[in-house]
Design an enzyme around this catalytic site. Structure first.
Site, PDB file in Angstrom:
ATOM      1  N   CYS A 268      50.927 -38.413  46.631  1.00  0.00           N
ATOM      2  CA  CYS A 268      51.916 -38.598  45.565  1.00  0.00           C
ATOM      3  C   CYS A 268      53.295 -38.873  46.140  1.00  0.00           C
ATOM      4  O   CYS A 268      53.781 -39.999  46.080  1.00  0.00           O
ATOM      5  CB  CYS A 268      51.922 -37.388  44.651  1.00  0.00           C
TER       6      CYS A 268
HETATM    7  N1  LIG Z   1      45.632 -36.012  44.053  1.00  0.00           N
HETATM    8  C1  LIG Z   1      46.618 -35.694  43.231  1.00  0.00           C
HETATM    9  O1  LIG Z   1      47.147 -34.595  43.304  1.00  0.00           O
HETATM   10  C2  LIG Z   1      47.095 -36.676  42.155  1.00  0.00           C
HETATM   11  C3  LIG Z   1      47.874 -36.182  41.100  1.00  0.00           C
HETATM   12  C4  LIG Z   1      48.270 -37.039  40.096  1.00  0.00           C
HETATM   13  C5  LIG Z   1      47.920 -38.384  40.175  1.00  0.00           C
HETATM   14  N2  LIG Z   1      47.191 -38.867  41.216  1.00  0.00           N
HETATM   15  C6  LIG Z   1      46.829 -40.278  41.204  1.00  0.00           C
HETATM   16  O2  LIG Z   1      45.496 -40.413  40.725  1.00  0.00           O
HETATM   17  C7  LIG Z   1      44.854 -41.514  41.348  1.00  0.00           C
HETATM   18  C8  LIG Z   1      43.592 -41.055  42.043  1.00  0.00           C
HETATM   19  O3  LIG Z   1      43.950 -40.147  43.064  1.00  0.00           O
HETATM   20  P1  LIG Z   1      42.917 -39.152  43.745  1.00  0.00           P
HETATM   21  O4  LIG Z   1      43.748 -38.172  44.472  1.00  0.00           O
HETATM   22  O5  LIG Z   1      41.926 -38.666  42.756  1.00  0.00           O
HETATM   23  O6  LIG Z   1      42.207 -40.160  44.784  1.00  0.00           O
HETATM   24  P2  LIG Z   1      40.850 -39.895  45.589  1.00  0.00           P
HETATM   25  O7  LIG Z   1      40.897 -40.805  46.756  1.00  0.00           O
HETATM   26  O8  LIG Z   1      40.623 -38.449  45.782  1.00  0.00           O
HETATM   27  O9  LIG Z   1      39.710 -40.394  44.600  1.00  0.00           O
HETATM   28  C9  LIG Z   1      39.594 -41.689  44.158  1.00  0.00           C
HETATM   29  C10 LIG Z   1      38.120 -42.051  44.104  1.00  0.00           C
HETATM   30  O10 LIG Z   1      38.015 -43.362  43.557  1.00  0.00           O
HETATM   31  C11 LIG Z   1      36.906 -43.989  44.178  1.00  0.00           C
HETATM   32  N3  LIG Z   1      36.990 -45.416  43.949  1.00  0.00           N
HETATM   33  C12 LIG Z   1      37.725 -46.364  44.604  1.00  0.00           C
HETATM   34  N4  LIG Z   1      37.542 -47.559  44.029  1.00  0.00           N
HETATM   35  C13 LIG Z   1      36.704 -47.387  42.983  1.00  0.00           C
HETATM   36  C14 LIG Z   1      36.157 -48.235  42.000  1.00  0.00           C
HETATM   37  N5  LIG Z   1      36.464 -49.530  41.978  1.00  0.00           N
HETATM   38  N6  LIG Z   1      35.316 -47.714  41.088  1.00  0.00           N
HETATM   39  C15 LIG Z   1      35.019 -46.406  41.096  1.00  0.00           C
HETATM   40  N7  LIG Z   1      35.498 -45.539  42.011  1.00  0.00           N
HETATM   41  C16 LIG Z   1      36.337 -46.029  42.937  1.00  0.00           C
HETATM   42  C17 LIG Z   1      37.019 -43.552  45.620  1.00  0.00           C
HETATM   43  O11 LIG Z   1      35.782 -43.714  46.283  1.00  0.00           O
HETATM   44  C18 LIG Z   1      37.431 -42.091  45.466  1.00  0.00           C
HETATM   45  O12 LIG Z   1      36.321 -41.215  45.449  1.00  0.00           O
HETATM   46  C19 LIG Z   1      45.885 -42.121  42.288  1.00  0.00           C
HETATM   47  O13 LIG Z   1      46.560 -43.130  41.598  1.00  0.00           O
HETATM   48  C20 LIG Z   1      46.828 -40.965  42.538  1.00  0.00           C
HETATM   49  O14 LIG Z   1      48.120 -41.412  42.888  1.00  0.00           O
HETATM   50  C21 LIG Z   1      46.762 -38.026  42.201  1.00  0.00           C
END
Ligand SMILES: NC(=O)c1ccc[n+]([C@@H]2O[C@H](COP(=O)([O-])OP(=O)(O)OC[C@H]3O[C@@H](n4cnc5c(N)ncnc54)[C@H](O)[C@@H]3O)[C@@H](O)[C@H]2O)c1
Length: 433
Positions: A268
């Site tokens: 983030c």
């Molecule tokens: N981790 C946090 O604390 C947090 C908090 C708020 C927002 N976010 C946002 O949420 C979003 C996701 O973050 P995250 O931390 O869950 O990421 P992450 O990497 O943990 O998970 C994302 C998942 O998406 C999968 N993926 C990639 N391309 C794909 C596709 N085309 N179809 C299906 N699955 C696919 C990946 O394999 C992965 O498992 C990002 O934009 C991030 O900035 C994260």
């Protein structure tokens, strides 16, 4: 308050089963929806199908309960998305060479688009720059489905506020911002999110909702940078910055407490503000100076930590080269196993480059095995327990992540020289950032 969904149970497709998508999928199952957890990562899907979890906040027992309810299907098979009512996109939004990389969002929108039907609802949750939902996602959904967004089906944006490791504020009790590209989309998005959380906060449009998330993270990023820079100058001036911060925090109005640290990490703070500054530069040709400055200050903190460590060793007539340094915590955040973009990784690399013999103790990350080699530049990892023997054996100990599992009093007692980047330790051998 959340109402039970009995009778209003939907087929929900959650694309991306990571730190954001998995908790959302589990919550949707819990309230009674039928959920397809779609991810392109086969290893992750295998883990989930086996009833295990790689997300610290999601206990394997919760995954197992979801599987045995018969209402959770983790899969890499797109055809299982067929007939979904609500599709949620929770895929990564990284930076590539400082530029937003929306390839995952594009891919996910294409995948979902092929299964959109009249009345479907698609919600983007990934953090991104204002305009993404309507300028990128909606057109892709239209192209793939042959239907009109906002008329035939609903599209909205609802940012995730999940705070890993936070025992007080969860997905359910944290108010959730919701938006739609028009009034009917907003209503459909809100109706679904209302089944998951206690309180939804509708905002005027998708761009405002996208900006809300970036504002929240930029606010934190800038304030962390402020206290980090203050810590550097206070040290040079011989002033205890922690004493000043604690005193300021007693002001009941007009002040919000942020603490210095070894730099920012995770997916983030090091990334999201740059999505905003990129959009401002591309659309307006202006520099978002606060973001650039905060990036600069926070990016230099790991280097500063190593400099302070070198000075500490120097005072005991030791060089970094050849010294044994124990790094406590490699995850970017307390009580989580998330070492993505973590300042601890940079500190380890900088120390190793200067010839230090580095050991790392992190009870959360050690569980993730494969990360260890990567952390150590491909050479065998030296992951150890933070026990008295390891603390005593180190020429210097640096507390990078203050996991509650660490016995901090023991660290302060046995460490020969301890650099505390979190303001948690006291003792004659302890120096704070
Ligand atoms: N981790 C946090 O604390 C947090 C908090 C708020 C927002 N976010 C946002 O949420 C979003 C996701 O973050 P995250 O931390 O869950 O990421 P992450 O990497 O943990 O998970 C994302 C998942 O998406 C999968 N993926 C990639 N391309 C794909 C596709 N085309 N179809 C299906 N699955 C696919 C990946 O394999 C992965 O498992 C990002 O934009 C991030 O900035 C994260």
């Amino acid at each position: 308050m959340t109402e039970p969904v009995a009778g209003r149970s939907k087929k929900v497709a959650v694309l991306g089963q990571g730190y954001v998508g998995l908790p959302l999928a589990m919550r949707a199952v819990e309230v009674g929806h039928h959920v397809v957890g779609f991810d392109t990562d086969e290893a992750r899907i295998k883990t989930l199908a086996a009833g295990e979890s790689y997300v610290t906040d999601v206990h394997p027992g919760v995954v197992r309960a979801a599987l045995s309810s018969g209402r959770y299907v983790p899969t890499t098979d797109e055809s299982v998305l067929q007939g979904f009512d609500v599709g949620v996109i929770d895929v990564p939004t990284p930076l590539r060479d400082g530029v937003p990389d929306l390839s995952h969002v594009e891919q996910a929108a294409r995948t979902l688009g092929g299964h959109v039907r009249p009345g479907s609802v698609v919600i983007l949750e990934s953090t991104t720059y204002p305009g993404t939902t309507e300028e990128l996602v909606a057109p892709l959904l239209e192209t793939e489905s042959g239907l009109r967004a906002g008329t035939d089906f609903h599209v909205g944006y609802s940012p995730e506020r999940i705070d890993p490791g936070n025992a007080t504020w969860s997905l359910v009790n944290t108010p959730k911002v919701v938006s739609g590209m028009n009034a009917s989309s907003l209503s459909a998005v809100r109706q679904f999110i209302d089944t998951l959380v206690d309180e939804t906060v509708p905002v005027a449009g998708t761009r405002e909702a996208e900006l809300t998330k970036l504002l929240e993270n930029t606010f934190r990023h800038v304030n962390v940078a402020l206290v980090n820079e203050l810590a550097v100058y206070a040290n040079d001036l011989g002033i205890d910055v922690w004493a000043a911060l604690n005193a300021a925090a007693t002001k009941p109005f007009g002040f919000m407490s942020f603490t210095p640290g070894p730099g920012v990490g995770g997916h983030c703070l090091p990334i999201d503000p740059s999505y905003l500054s990129w959009r401002v530069r591309r659309s307006l040709g202006r520099t978002f100076r606060f973001v650039e400055l905060a990036n600069d200050v926070n990016d230099h903190m790991p280097e500063y930590v190593v400099k302070r460590l070198a000075e500490g060793l120097n005072r005991t007539s030791k060089a970094v080269n050849g010294s044994r340094v124990l790094v406590l915590g490699i995850a970017y955040k307390r009580n989580t196993g998330d070492a993505r973009e973590s300042p601890g990784r940079i500190i380890v690399q900088l120390l190793r480059r200067s010839g230090a013999v580095v050991k790392v103790a992190d009870p959360h990350v050690a569980e993730l095995g494969s990360l260890a080699d990567e952390l150590m530049d491909g050479t065998p990892a030296s992951l150890v327990d933070a026990n008295p023997d390891e603390i005593k054996a180190a020429d210097a100990v640096v507390l990078v992540t203050d996991h509650t599992a660490f016995d901090l009093a023991m660290v302060a007692e046995h460490g020969r020289y301890v650099l505390d980047t979190r303001g948690r330790l006291h003792g004659p051998n302890v120096e704070r950032l």
